[in-house]
Motif scaffolding. Structure first.
Motif, PDB file in Angstrom:
ATOM      1  N   THR A  11       0.811  -1.230   0.000  1.00  0.00           N
ATOM      2  CA  THR A  11       0.000   0.000   0.000  1.00  0.00           C
ATOM      3  C   THR A  11       0.842   1.276   0.000  1.00  0.00           C
ATOM      4  OG1 THR A  11      -1.867  -1.106   1.071  1.00  0.00           O
ATOM      5  CG2 THR A  11      -1.750   1.296   1.272  1.00  0.00           C
ATOM      6  N   PRO A  12       1.868   1.406   0.856  1.00  0.00           N
ATOM      7  CA  PRO A  12       2.682   2.641   0.789  1.00  0.00           C
ATOM      8  C   PRO A  12       3.293   2.865  -0.582  1.00  0.00           C
ATOM      9  CG  PRO A  12       3.173   1.403   2.786  1.00  0.00           C
ATOM     10  CD  PRO A  12       2.329   0.514   1.926  1.00  0.00           C
ATOM     11  N   ARG A  13       3.720   1.789  -1.231  1.00  0.00           N
ATOM     12  CA  ARG A  13       4.311   1.915  -2.569  1.00  0.00           C
ATOM     13  C   ARG A  13       3.252   2.349  -3.588  1.00  0.00           C
ATOM     14  NH1 ARG A  13       5.530   3.176  -6.670  1.00  0.00           N
ATOM     15  NH2 ARG A  13       6.954   2.266  -8.192  1.00  0.00           N
ATOM     16  N   ILE A  14       2.039   1.850  -3.455  1.00  0.00           N
ATOM     17  CA  ILE A  14       0.975   2.225  -4.396  1.00  0.00           C
ATOM     18  C   ILE A  14       0.634   3.708  -4.237  1.00  0.00           C
ATOM     19  CG2 ILE A  14      -1.440   1.844  -4.995  1.00  0.00           C
ATOM     20  CD1 ILE A  14      -1.057  -1.086  -4.233  1.00  0.00           C
ATOM     21  N   LEU A  15       0.527   4.165  -2.989  1.00  0.00           N
ATOM     22  CA  LEU A  15       0.230   5.580  -2.760  1.00  0.00           C
ATOM     23  C   LEU A  15       1.347   6.461  -3.302  1.00  0.00           C
ATOM     24  CD1 LEU A  15      -1.211   5.407   0.872  1.00  0.00           C
ATOM     25  CD2 LEU A  15      -2.478   5.591  -1.277  1.00  0.00           C
ATOM     26  N   LEU A  16       2.573   6.038  -3.061  1.00  0.00           N
ATOM     27  CA  LEU A  16       3.708   6.797  -3.587  1.00  0.00           C
ATOM     28  C   LEU A  16       3.749   6.745  -5.112  1.00  0.00           C
ATOM     29  CD1 LEU A  16       6.183   8.445  -2.799  1.00  0.00           C
ATOM     30  CD2 LEU A  16       7.498   6.333  -2.709  1.00  0.00           C
ATOM     31  N   GLU A  47       3.289   3.327 -13.402  1.00  0.00           N
ATOM     32  CA  GLU A  47       4.157   3.402 -12.238  1.00  0.00           C
ATOM     33  C   GLU A  47       3.770   2.367 -11.187  1.00  0.00           C
ATOM     34  OE1 GLU A  47       7.158   4.495  -9.796  1.00  0.00           O
ATOM     35  OE2 GLU A  47       6.837   5.097 -11.875  1.00  0.00           O
ATOM     36  N   CYS A  48       2.476   2.063 -11.088  1.00  0.00           N
ATOM     37  CA  CYS A  48       2.019   1.052 -10.129  1.00  0.00           C
ATOM     38  C   CYS A  48       2.179  -0.367 -10.661  1.00  0.00           C
ATOM     39  CB  CYS A  48       0.544   1.273  -9.784  1.00  0.00           C
ATOM     40  SG  CYS A  48       0.183   2.831  -8.953  1.00  0.00           S
ATOM     41  N   LEU A  49       2.468  -0.497 -11.945  1.00  0.00           N
ATOM     42  CA  LEU A  49       2.470  -1.809 -12.590  1.00  0.00           C
ATOM     43  C   LEU A  49       3.430  -2.812 -11.958  1.00  0.00           C
ATOM     44  CD1 LEU A  49       1.013  -3.224 -14.849  1.00  0.00           C
ATOM     45  CD2 LEU A  49       2.816  -2.517 -16.424  1.00  0.00           C
ATOM     46  N   PRO A  50       4.682  -2.419 -11.592  1.00  0.00           N
ATOM     47  CA  PRO A  50       5.559  -3.433 -10.976  1.00  0.00           C
ATOM     48  C   PRO A  50       4.966  -4.085  -9.738  1.00  0.00           C
ATOM     49  CG  PRO A  50       6.820  -1.496 -11.580  1.00  0.00           C
ATOM     50  CD  PRO A  50       5.390  -1.147 -11.785  1.00  0.00           C
TER      51      PRO A  50
END
Length: 363
Positions: free
Chosen positions: A102-107, A299-302
């Motif tokens: 989740t933190p990575r998705i928000l970022l 950007e969220c794809l990985p």
């Protein structure tokens, strides 16, 4: 060559290559994950470099700064993507994996917006240039109007007097024109309520000629006064800078647009979403919005690829290796503790025996 490319994308995905090589069925999967991370970082590099190029546009080192910043920005995104994707534990439940990501998705949403903006500026470059021309001309017109209003308020009395003089001049010119027509009628003997009807240059004609000469002299004086008043107003305009404000020509506009900074281009891109009357331009609005959403998704794809992938033999083997390493670490720690405790007991026992010998030693 293909082996080197495969190893490179495995490195990008953050896998343990020696373990992954045992499972050929999973090779392509992690090549895809690594490629996604790599191309995300590549787009971040291009976007960051392009943005910094406009920040330092016009400088001698603009290209160097843009390349340096773009490289640093791309490496930062690459390192973050690689770490987070590799740290998602596929042996946990799906909910725990999602919380972990989740933190990575928000970022990623924030980074996607930042990445997409410079590339949007490049995609809509021609439209932005035209919008900048319109914006610059509108600002110039508004500035000129503001200066004129301020000037009219400051020299309202002088301008009012000039307008009165011009109105009087127009009235005198109209009167002279009418009196000249009457003089011609008087000379040619045309009978009207205001002429005698006698042919020739008689007393009535001479009187009209004298009045006409006086009016023309007054008109000349009036025109001279108007010229002096206009010269004074012109000097005041020059002093207040009104004459220096002129609309840019096409060539000048092109030169100004070429050196426009990131903020001006970004503002122009936002203006493309709306028509001149303030209504929403749906075509441009949705085009710009979907491009931004595309980069956010990219950007969220990985992380999405990692979350969507099923638990495989590689994940099971990694879990086993981690468990063995953890068990070995605990076992080594316990052994070290036993050794330390044994040394401590030996030292304590030796100290007790030494104390007894000293106690029994005769005085």
């Amino acid at each position: 060559m293909m082996k080197q490319i495969t190893n490179f994308f495995w490195f990008c995905s953050g896998v343990h290559q020696e373990t992954l090589e045992k499972y050929p069925a999973e090779h392509n999967k992690y090549v895809g994950i690594g490629a996604t991370i790599f191309f995300t970082a590549l787009f971040a590099t291009l976007s960051g470099g392009y943005a910094m190029y406009f920040v330092f546009s016009g400088g001698k080192l603009a290209i160097l700064y843009s390349l340096l910043f773009g490289l640093i920005w791309g490496l930062a995104i690459f390192n973050m993507d690689r770490y987070i994707v590799s740290s998602i534990n596929k042996n946990n439940s799906g909910w725990k994996q999602f919380l972990q990501a989740t933190p990575r998705i928000l970022l990623a949403i924030l980074i996607g917006i930042v990445i997409s903006r410079p590339l949007e500026l490049k995609i809509f470059d021609k439209e932005i240039r035209e919008q900048l021309k319109v914006t610059y001309l509108d600002r110039q017109r508004a500035n000129i109007d503001t200066l004129n209003i301020a000037f009219n308020n400051k020299y309202g009395i002088e301008l009012g007097k000039l307008n009165e003089l011009k109105a009087e001049r127009d009235s005198v010119e109209s009167t002279i024109k009418s009196d000249r027509l009457k003089l011609n009628l008087e000379t040619f003997g045309d009978k009207t309520p205001e002429t005698s009807g006698i042919i020739g240059y008689g007393p009535y004609a001479k009187r009209r000629q004298a009045d006409l000469d006086e009016q023309e002299q007054y008109l000349d004086t009036l025109r001279a006064t108007i010229q002096r008043q206009e010269a004074f107003i012109q000097q005041r305009k020059q002093f207040d800078g009104l004459l220096d404000e002129k609309l840019l020509t096409g060539t000048q506009l092109d030169s100004v647009v070429n050196v426009a900074g990131f903020a001006n281009r970004n503002e122009a891109l936002g203006d493309l979403k709306y028509n001149a009357d303030g209504s929403e331009n749906t075509t441009n609005y949705w085009a710009i919005t979907f491009i931004m959403l595309l980069f956010i998704f990219f950007e969220c794809l990985p992380v999405f690829v990692k979350l969507m992938s099923a638990r495989d033999a590689y994940d099971i083997d990694i879990q086993h290796i981690q468990s063995v390493d953890a068990h070995r670490s605990i076992k080594n720690r316990d052994a070290e503790i036993e050794i330390i405790d044994g040394v401590h007991d030996t030292r304590v026992q030796s100290g007790i025996e030494k104390s007894k010998e000293e106690y029994l030693k005769p005085y």
